[in-house]
Design a protein around this motif. Sequence first.
Motif: not given
Length: 352
Positions: A27, A30-32, A59-60, A301, A305, A351
Amino acid sequence: MKAKRRLVVFTLNLCFIASSFSFAQSGGAERYWISFTQAVPDIPGAPGPVGPKNLMQIDSIGNVLIPSQKVVRQSVVRTELGAPTALRRTGGRLTMWITDRHLNVIRVRIDKKSLQVLSVHNTGIVTANRNRLQVSQRDTEDFLVADLLGQQGVQPSALHLDDKAIFTDRVTPISRSEFDCFDGFHCGPSVSSDGNMAILGYRENKTTTLSLQPLTVAGRPKGNPVEVVTTPKGTTIPSFDVTNPISGSRFLVYVEFKVSSAAGTQTLYLQKVSSGAGNLIGDRIQIATGLVTAGQSVAIDPLGRFVLYTISNYPFPGTNLIFQALDATGHTSGNPKQIASKVDSGVDILKE
């Protein structure tokens, strides 16, 4: 010599393709962070099920980068069924807010690298609802959203934070109305990550009304609330969340729970709304059914996404946490996949 050069170029191309594939699979950047309350078996003599607060990172596209870990153990903060978590960045640390079994708001500082607890602080704030907490994630002029006791019921309120995520003395109502509902499983507020849209879901006279209330930067109501749905008797809305603006709109997700049915059918819907006023755009979209929720068990998100939700993990305690990718129109994209198990509730997304 030319053959050697061609070999070097070929090798470099292979490395580039491999690294590009790895980047896409993860991803990109983009990390969450995902937080939730873990389910545990009932403890004899305790007022209700209690569990640690867990953190994980994905990740996304739903790859698990850091598997779920117990961070705040029940010996540190004791909570009850449906306990929420709310996440925010604070410098190089994470700040998590929790409501304990006595309705106190507890602030926990966590090191992002080691996931070790750095400090635990009782803020002195007492909520009227142990199952709902949400925080804006702007990194400046942020506020925590919770129910406080009002004159005639509960008052959805913004509790303002300074840059160090410490409560100031400023509290503003995010709704012009109070509500006669103290059941956190069926009532409470939420707020978008950008802090500009509140969700108000309150059950009164056996029906639940879910509304969107635009907010000013200062966390005050801006204009009139927009009613999204009012359920018939026997149906409630236990979980909901909303994105930041996405090309002039937002995605609102919510769960309808038909408590009158034998098994208690729970279905997750997505409703597209205008980004400013919260007006409905088109028909709602069914995302999933067969959910099991206990309070704050759905999160989306901020960029729209993917959505997270919980389903049954019977006969084991708690539920499974499911990742479902979404396309640009808010419809599901690909199959859902499990990213964690033994989840109680309190799901939140931050995020990175």
